[in-house]
Design an enzyme around this catalytic site. Sequence first.
Site, mmCIF file in Angstrom:
data_model
loop_
_atom_site.group_PDB
_atom_site.id
_atom_site.type_symbol
_atom_site.label_atom_id
_atom_site.label_comp_id
_atom_site.label_asym_id
_atom_site.label_seq_id
_atom_site.Cartn_x
_atom_site.Cartn_y
_atom_site.Cartn_z
ATOM 1 N N LYS A 2 62.267 57.512 30.982
ATOM 2 C CA LYS A 2 60.987 56.925 31.365
ATOM 3 C C LYS A 2 60.022 57.996 31.869
ATOM 4 C CE LYS A 2 61.107 55.654 36.197
ATOM 5 N NZ LYS A 2 59.796 56.228 36.461
ATOM 6 N N LYS A 36 56.771 60.452 37.763
ATOM 7 C CA LYS A 36 55.965 61.372 38.571
ATOM 8 C C LYS A 36 56.718 62.657 38.834
ATOM 9 C CE LYS A 36 54.538 58.064 41.577
ATOM 10 N NZ LYS A 36 55.658 57.793 42.442
ATOM 11 N N LYS A 78 69.072 59.760 39.110
ATOM 12 C CA LYS A 78 68.536 60.804 39.993
ATOM 13 C C LYS A 78 69.608 61.734 40.554
ATOM 14 C CE LYS A 78 64.053 58.935 41.166
ATOM 15 N NZ LYS A 78 63.024 58.707 42.154
#
Length: 334
Positions: free
Chosen positions: A198, A201, A117
Site C-alpha cells: 500500500k 507515508k 511493520k
Amino acid sequence: MEASGSKGIVLTGMQPTGTLHLGNFLGAANRWNRMLERYTCYFFIPNQHAITVPQVPAALRAATLNCVAQYIACGLDPKKCSIFIQSHIVGHTELAWVLGSLTPLGQLYRMHQFKDKSAKKEHIYSGLLYYPVLMAADILLYNADYVPTGEDQRQHVELARDLAEKFNTTYSETFTVPVPLIEKVGARIMSLKSPENKMSKSDPDGNATIYITDAPEVIRKKIAAAVTDSGDRICADPERPGIGNLLNIYCAATHMTLEEAEEKFATHSGYAPFKRELADALIALLEPVRGHYAAIKDDKEYLQSVVREGAETVQPIARKTLAKVYRKIGFLEQ
Ligand code: ATP
Ligand code: MG
C-alpha cells in the site's frame, strides 16, 4: 450499544509520520469532509502511535503541526469538527492499559500491520505490538459510533469492537461498539513502484507516493514513471496490479465506477494517454489542497489555537469515560 444518539460520533486520525498522500486523501480525509455536517466529528493526530516506530523528535514535532495544517487544507474545517493531538489528552494511554489487560497476546501477534511493520526489522519494540490496543482506547474513550478508515485498519477496528463487547460483558454496559466505515473505491491505494504494497507515508521512496503537496509537474513525472506491465489494456486484472492501481486511483479521483472507466479507455492503445489523463485528474483534485496548505502552514499561532480548542472540547469527555471505567474495574477514587 451500536450506533447511538441522534448525531452519531465519528472519530479517526492520521499519524504525523510524514506528508499526507493520495491514499490518505482518497481513502480518508476526502471522505471525512463529507461527514462534517452529519456527525459530531473528532479528528486527532496520533503522535503516541507514531513513536511505535523510531522518530526524530524535532521532525515529529514539526510533522504534528504540519499534520494539523494538512487536515485543514484537506477540508476539515475546525469550526465544524474538533481537531486535537493525542498526547494533549489524558485518557488515551490510561484506557489502553486497562484494555490491554483484556487483550489476548495472540490476537496482537496476528495483526497484519504488526507483521508488515516488524518484517525484516532488527529491533521490534513492544509499542508496535500494542498499537491496536491504544487505537481501541482512542475510539472507545469517546464512544465513537463510526470509524472511517482505509482497508488497512479494518482489523484494528475489529479489535476495538471485541474489546468493547468484552468490557461490557465482563463489567456492565459501558462502551459503544464502533462500526468501521470503509468504502470500496479508494480504500486501498497502492504504491506506484511496488503495487503489491500500500502507499504509505513512511515509505522512504518518494517516487512511490503522491503527496498532497506535490506540484503538478511532480505529479506528472511520478504517474508517468509508475510501474505498469508490458500489456496495453486498461482494465482491472489481479494479474496486473500496477495498471489496476492506477485505474482505481482514477476512479476514486473522478467518482467514476470501474465499469465506466474501463469503457472510457477500452479503445485506447498504450498506457501513456491514460497516464496523462490520470495526472490531469490528480492535479485538478489536489491543487486546492496544495494552495490551502501553503496559505496556512506557517501560521503556527492559528494551528496551535485549533488544537487547543480541540483539546478543550474533548478532554472532559475523555475524563468522564475514564472515571467511569476506573469505577467499574474497582480502582479506588481519590
Ligand atoms: P504510516 O506508513 O506511517 O503507517 P500511512 O500512510 O499508513 O502512514 P496512517 O496515518 O497509518 O497512514 O493512516 C491514516 C488513514 O489513511 C487511515 O484511515 C488509513 O486507513 C488511511 N490510509 C493509509 N494508507 C492508505 C492507502 N494506501 N489507501 C487508502 N487509505 C489509506
Ligand atoms: Mg499506517
